[in-house]
Design an enzyme around this catalytic site. Structure first.
Site, PDB file in Angstrom:
ATOM      1  N   LYS A 107      -8.218  -2.367   1.622  1.00 16.94           N
ATOM      2  CA  LYS A 107      -8.064  -1.523   2.807  1.00 16.94           C
ATOM      3  C   LYS A 107      -8.794  -0.191   2.664  1.00 16.94           C
ATOM      4  O   LYS A 107      -9.136   0.436   3.664  1.00 16.94           O
ATOM      5  CB  LYS A 107      -6.580  -1.299   3.101  1.00 16.94           C
ATOM      6  CG  LYS A 107      -5.860  -2.551   3.584  1.00 16.94           C
ATOM      7  CD  LYS A 107      -6.506  -3.150   4.837  1.00 16.94           C
ATOM      8  CE  LYS A 107      -5.703  -4.310   5.397  1.00 16.94           C
ATOM      9  NZ  LYS A 107      -6.370  -4.976   6.543  1.00 16.94           N
TER      10      LYS A 107
ATOM     11  N   SER B 122       1.027  -7.327  11.803  1.00 16.52           N
ATOM     12  CA  SER B 122       1.694  -8.251  10.888  1.00 16.52           C
ATOM     13  C   SER B 122       2.822  -9.005  11.589  1.00 16.52           C
ATOM     14  O   SER B 122       3.615  -8.410  12.335  1.00 16.52           O
ATOM     15  CB  SER B 122       2.260  -7.460   9.702  1.00 16.52           C
ATOM     16  OG  SER B 122       2.935  -8.302   8.809  1.00 16.52           O
TER      17      SER B 122
ATOM     18  N   ASP C 201      -9.268 -11.213   8.837  1.00 12.71           N
ATOM     19  CA  ASP C 201      -8.653  -9.887   8.878  1.00 12.71           C
ATOM     20  C   ASP C 201      -9.557  -8.748   9.342  1.00 12.71           C
ATOM     21  O   ASP C 201      -9.119  -7.899  10.105  1.00 12.71           O
ATOM     22  CB  ASP C 201      -8.105  -9.543   7.493  1.00 12.71           C
ATOM     23  CG  ASP C 201      -7.124  -8.381   7.508  1.00 12.71           C
ATOM     24  OD1 ASP C 201      -6.334  -8.287   8.451  1.00 12.71           O
ATOM     25  OD2 ASP C 201      -7.161  -7.573   6.570  1.00 12.71           O
TER      26      ASP C 201
ATOM     27  N   ARG D 116       1.799 -12.197  -1.796  1.00  4.97           N
ATOM     28  CA  ARG D 116       0.464 -12.386  -1.229  1.00  4.97           C
ATOM     29  C   ARG D 116      -0.361 -13.341  -2.078  1.00  4.97           C
ATOM     30  O   ARG D 116      -0.072 -13.582  -3.249  1.00  4.97           O
ATOM     31  CB  ARG D 116      -0.270 -11.045  -1.186  1.00  4.97           C
ATOM     32  CG  ARG D 116       0.298 -10.036  -0.209  1.00  4.97           C
ATOM     33  CD  ARG D 116      -0.349 -10.179   1.140  1.00  4.97           C
ATOM     34  NE  ARG D 116       0.095  -9.179   2.098  1.00  4.97           N
ATOM     35  CZ  ARG D 116      -0.455  -8.988   3.286  1.00  4.97           C
ATOM     36  NH1 ARG D 116      -1.499  -9.717   3.646  1.00  4.97           N
ATOM     37  NH2 ARG D 116       0.006  -8.092   4.120  1.00  4.97           N
TER      38      ARG D 116
ATOM     39  N   ARG E  80       0.825  -1.196   0.000  1.00  7.09           N
ATOM     40  CA  ARG E  80       0.000   0.000   0.000  1.00  7.09           C
ATOM     41  C   ARG E  80       0.871   1.264   0.000  1.00  7.09           C
ATOM     42  O   ARG E  80       2.054   1.226   0.313  1.00  7.09           O
ATOM     43  CB  ARG E  80      -0.903   0.016   1.237  1.00  7.09           C
ATOM     44  CG  ARG E  80      -1.999  -1.044   1.238  1.00  7.09           C
ATOM     45  CD  ARG E  80      -2.860  -0.939   2.496  1.00  7.09           C
ATOM     46  NE  ARG E  80      -2.065  -1.050   3.713  1.00  7.09           N
ATOM     47  CZ  ARG E  80      -1.715  -0.023   4.476  1.00  7.09           C
ATOM     48  NH1 ARG E  80      -2.101   1.207   4.176  1.00  7.09           N
ATOM     49  NH2 ARG E  80      -0.991  -0.212   5.569  1.00  7.09           N
TER      50      ARG E  80
ATOM     51  N   LYS F  25      -1.732 -13.808  13.491  1.00  7.89           N
ATOM     52  CA  LYS F  25      -3.191 -13.634  13.494  1.00  7.89           C
ATOM     53  C   LYS F  25      -3.887 -14.593  12.530  1.00  7.89           C
ATOM     54  O   LYS F  25      -4.846 -15.268  12.893  1.00  7.89           O
ATOM     55  CB  LYS F  25      -3.507 -12.174  13.139  1.00  7.89           C
ATOM     56  CG  LYS F  25      -4.970 -11.814  13.046  1.00  7.89           C
ATOM     57  CD  LYS F  25      -5.164 -10.296  13.094  1.00  7.89           C
ATOM     58  CE  LYS F  25      -4.405  -9.577  11.995  1.00  7.89           C
ATOM     59  NZ  LYS F  25      -5.081  -9.643  10.685  1.00  7.89           N
ATOM     60  N   THR F  26      -3.391 -14.654  11.297  1.00  8.43           N
ATOM     61  CA  THR F  26      -4.013 -15.533  10.304  1.00  8.43           C
ATOM     62  C   THR F  26      -3.762 -16.999  10.638  1.00  8.43           C
ATOM     63  O   THR F  26      -4.666 -17.838  10.608  1.00  8.43           O
ATOM     64  CB  THR F  26      -3.487 -15.208   8.896  1.00  8.43           C
ATOM     65  OG1 THR F  26      -3.861 -13.866   8.563  1.00  8.43           O
ATOM     66  CG2 THR F  26      -4.068 -16.150   7.860  1.00  8.43           C
TER      67      THR F  26
ATOM     68  N   HIS G 222      -9.859  -4.672  13.274  1.00  5.66           N
ATOM     69  CA  HIS G 222      -8.810  -5.303  12.476  1.00  5.66           C
ATOM     70  C   HIS G 222      -8.393  -6.572  13.222  1.00  5.66           C
ATOM     71  O   HIS G 222      -7.473  -6.574  14.028  1.00  5.66           O
ATOM     72  CB  HIS G 222      -7.617  -4.349  12.319  1.00  5.66           C
ATOM     73  CG  HIS G 222      -6.580  -4.840  11.378  1.00  5.66           C
ATOM     74  ND1 HIS G 222      -5.230  -4.663  11.593  1.00  5.66           N
ATOM     75  CD2 HIS G 222      -6.681  -5.506  10.204  1.00  5.66           C
ATOM     76  CE1 HIS G 222      -4.547  -5.192  10.594  1.00  5.66           C
ATOM     77  NE2 HIS G 222      -5.404  -5.714   9.747  1.00  5.66           N
TER      78      HIS G 222
END
Length: 527
Positions: free
Chosen positions: A196, A233, A252, A316, A54, A237-238, A215
Site C-alpha cells: 500500500k 473490504s 486490487d 491473508r 496496516r 471485489k476480489t 483502488h
C-alpha cells in the site's frame, strides 16, 4: 548489484547481498532463517508479529516543496518535517547496516508509459518474497539495466524511541520523502505496508500526469470488453472479479492511461478467513508453492485452519497472479465498457443493481459507501455506514476530487456504463432481512457484462432516485426495487431516509471550495 548503490543511501559494512533471488532461493532462506512453516500444499506460512494489519496513523509525508502543494493533508496524509525524517532515516540506516540484506527490484504498473521501477531493501527473507509475489517481476534483460525510481528501506526491527518528542502517534513509522524518492519503514513487519505504500505513491505520481489511479479489480472478456470493480473490504471485489469466464487483469490496484487499463501489481493479496474451496475455488487453488500465507493457524502435518481467527481476522495470502489459471498475461486491457461500484448495504435500502448517470457516478464515487455490522456486548447488531472517498480514501495522496475529475473525463471520453451493485442485505436491515444471494449478485453482474440489462425497462426509486430494472433474467422481481422486498414499508421509508441523511452529511465535505458539486445527483429526502 554494486554495493556502492547501497552505500549511497547510507548503509555501511554491508554483509551478503541477496539480490533478486528466485522463489526457490527465498523459500530456502525463509526455512534456514526459521521465518516460516510450509503447508501441506507447499505454500509458505509466516507470522507478521504484533501487527497483523496496516498502521495508517503512523504514515507521514515530508512537508517539502513542491509535493506539499499537491498532497491532501489531513488524517490520511500527515505532515512530518524533513528534520524528523532525516533523524529516523539514520535509525533505519543503522538497523540495516552490518547486516545481510535482501534486495528486490520490481515494477509497479504494467503499462510501459506509466510504470515505475521500485527497489525494496529488507533484512527479512519473507518480506522479499512478499514483494516478489505482489509486484511485477522484471525479465532478466530488464534487470540488467534496472535503475530504481523509488527505494523502500524496510527497517522493521527498528523503532522510534522518541516518538512522543517527534509528535507522532507511536514508535512505528512509515515515512515518505517524495522529492528524494525514498520511503522508510520501522516498527512493523506487516507486508501490506510495502504494497500500500507504493500504491500511495502511484496515487501521487499518475494523476499529476493526467492518468487515473484506482483502488479496484479488473477483468476482461473474450471479446476484449474490460470491466472495473470498485468496492471496500467485504463487498466482494476480489470474489466477483475472479470469474472463470473472464480473464483477471488484477484484483486490487489499477491505472487508466491513454492506452487503457493496467494492473499496478503482478500478484494478488486475498483475505483467507473462512476461505472455502467450493465458494472461492480460484483463490483456494492459488494457495500452493510460492504463495505466502500470513498469520494463519496450522495443525497436524501442515494443514491450515482457515476458520481460526485467534491470531487475527485479517489472515491473508499473497501469490503471483500466474496462480490464477484464467488471468490476462499482459496485466492490461483496453478502455473499460463497464464500471461497477460494489457496496454491502447492511441497511437493506439500496437495490441489488442500478444504472447510474454520469453525474450520479461522480457522486457515488466520491461517497465510496458501504456498511459494516457492529456487534454489541448484548449481541444486538446495527448497521454502521462507512464512507471512503473513491473506494480507497486511506491510500489517496491527492484530494479525492482530483481522482473523481479524471474518472468523469474517462467516462465521457470512452462512453462507459456505470452501475451500483448492492451485495449486502435485502428484505430488511441486518438482523431482519437476509444477505443478497451470490447467485443473484452474479446474475446482476453477468447481465451488466453481457449487455442484457440494457434491454430492461427501468423504474426510478424515491429519495435515492436510482434507475432499477423492473425485470432481470431469473431474479425475483420483488427484490429489484428494495422497498417491495420489505414487509414493513413504513420502516423501509424511515431506514431509507436515515441512510440518505448519512450520505448527505458525508458529502458536505465536498461542497466547500472550487470543486464541482454533485450533491444534486445524490439522495434528496422527500423527493
Amino acid at each position: 548489484m554494486n554495493v556502492s548503490e547501497l552505500e549511497n543511501i547510507g548503509l555501511k559494512n554491508i554483509g551478503a547481498v541477496f539480490h533478486n533471488l528466485s522463489f526457490d532461493e527465498l523459500i530456502q532462506h525463509e526455512l534456514d532463517n526459521d521465518e516460516c512453516a510450509v503447508t501441506k500444499k507447499g505454500a509458505t506460512a509466516v507470522d507478521t508479529g504484533i501487527f497483523t494489519g496496516r498502521s495508517p496513523k503512523d504514515k507521514y509525508f515530508v512537508d517539502r516543496d513542491p509535493s506539499n502543494k499537491y498532497i491532501a493533508w489531513g488524517n490520511v496524509n500527515q505532515k512530518i518535517s524533513a528534520e524528523i525524517f532525516d533523524e529516523l532515516l539514520i535509525v533505519a540506516q543503522e538497523q540495516l547496516s552490518n547486516k545481510d540484506l535482501y534486495i528486490t527490484d520490481v515494477f509497479s504498473g504494467a503499462s510501459a508509459a506509466s510504470k515505475r521501477s521500485i527497489r525494496f531493501v529488507t533484512e527479512i527473507a519473507w518480506q522479499s518474497h512478499f514483494v516478489k509475489n505482489m509486484f511485477i517481476r522484471p525479465t532478466p534483460s530488464e534487470l540488467e539495466v534496472f535503475k530504481p525510481d523509488f527505494t523502500v528501506l524496510n527497517a522493521c526491527k527498528a523503532v522510534d524511541d522518541k516518538w512522543k518528542e517527534h509528535g507522532m502517534n507511536s514508535e512505528v513509522f512509515v515515512l515518505f520523502d517524495i522529492e528524494r524518492n525514498l520511503c522508510i519503514i520501522g516498527g512493523t513487519w506487516y507486508g501490506g505496508e510495502l504494497k500500500k505504500g507504493i500504491f500511495s505513491m502511484m496515487n501521487y505520481w499518475l494523476p499529476l500526469e493526467g492518468k487515473l489511479s484506482m483502488h479496484c479489480s479488473a477483468n476482461v472478456g473474450e471479446r476484449g470488453d474490460t470491466a472495473l470493480f470498485f468496492g471496500l473490504s467485504g463487498t466482494g471485489k476480489t470474489t466477483l472479479s475472479t470469474d472463470p469466464h473472464r480473464a483477471l487483469i488484477g484484483d486490487d490496484e489499477h491505472g487508466w492511461d491513454n492506452y487503457g487499463v493496467f494492473n499496478f501489481e503482478g500478484g494478488c493479496y486475498a483475505k483467507v478467513i473462512n476461505l472455502d474451496g467450493k465458494s472461492e475455488p480460484e483463490i483456494y487453488g492459488a494457495i500452493r508453492k510460492n504463495a505466502l500465507l500470513e498469520n494463519v493457524v496450522m495443525y497436524g502435518e501442515g494443514e491450515v485452519d482457515y476458520e481460526d481467527s485467534s491470531k487475527t481476522e485479517n489472515t491473508r495470502v499473497s501469490y503471483p497472479i500466474e496462480h490464477i489459471e484464467n488471468h490476462e498475461p499482459s496485466l492490461s486491457a483496453g478502455h473499460p465498457e463497464n464500471i461497477i461500484f460494489l457496496t454491502a448495504d447492511a441497511f437493506g435500502v439500496l437495490p441489488p443493481v442500478s444504472k447510474l448517470t454520469r453525474d450520479q457516478a461522480m457522486y457515488y464515487f466520491l461517497s465510496g459507501y458501504t456498511a459494516k455490522v457492529a456487534g454489541t456486548e448484548r449481541g444486538i447488531t446495527e448497521p454502521v455506514a462507512t464512507f471512503s472517498a473513491c473506494f480507497g480514501e486511506a491510500f489517496m495522496t491527492l484530494h479525492p476530487t482530483v481522482y473523481a475529475k479524471l474518472l468523469g473525463e474517462k467516462i465521457d471520453q470512452h462512453n462507459v456504463n456505470v452501475y451500483l451493485v448492492n451485495t449486502g442485505w435485502t428484505g430488511g436491515k441486518y438482523g431482519v432481512g437476509h444477505r443478497m444471494s451470490i447467485k443473484d449478485t452474479r446474475a446482476c453482474i453477468n447481465a451488466i457484462l453481457d449487455g442484457s440489462i440494457s434491454k430492461s425497462e427501468f423504474d426510478v426509486t424515491k429519495t435515492f432516485r436510482l434507475h432499477v430494472p423492473k425485470t432481470l433474467g431469473n431474479i425475483n422481481p420483488e427484490i429489484l426495487n428494495p422497498r417491495n422486498a420489505w414487509t414493513d414499508k413504513d420502516e423501509f421509508d424511515r431506514t431509507r431516509d436515515e441512510l440518505a441523511d448519512m450520505f448527505i452529511e458525508n458529502y458536505k465535505r465536498y461542497q466547500d471550495g472550487d470543486h464541482q458539486d454533485f450533491s444534486p445527483y445524490g439522495p434528496i429526502v422527500g423527493s
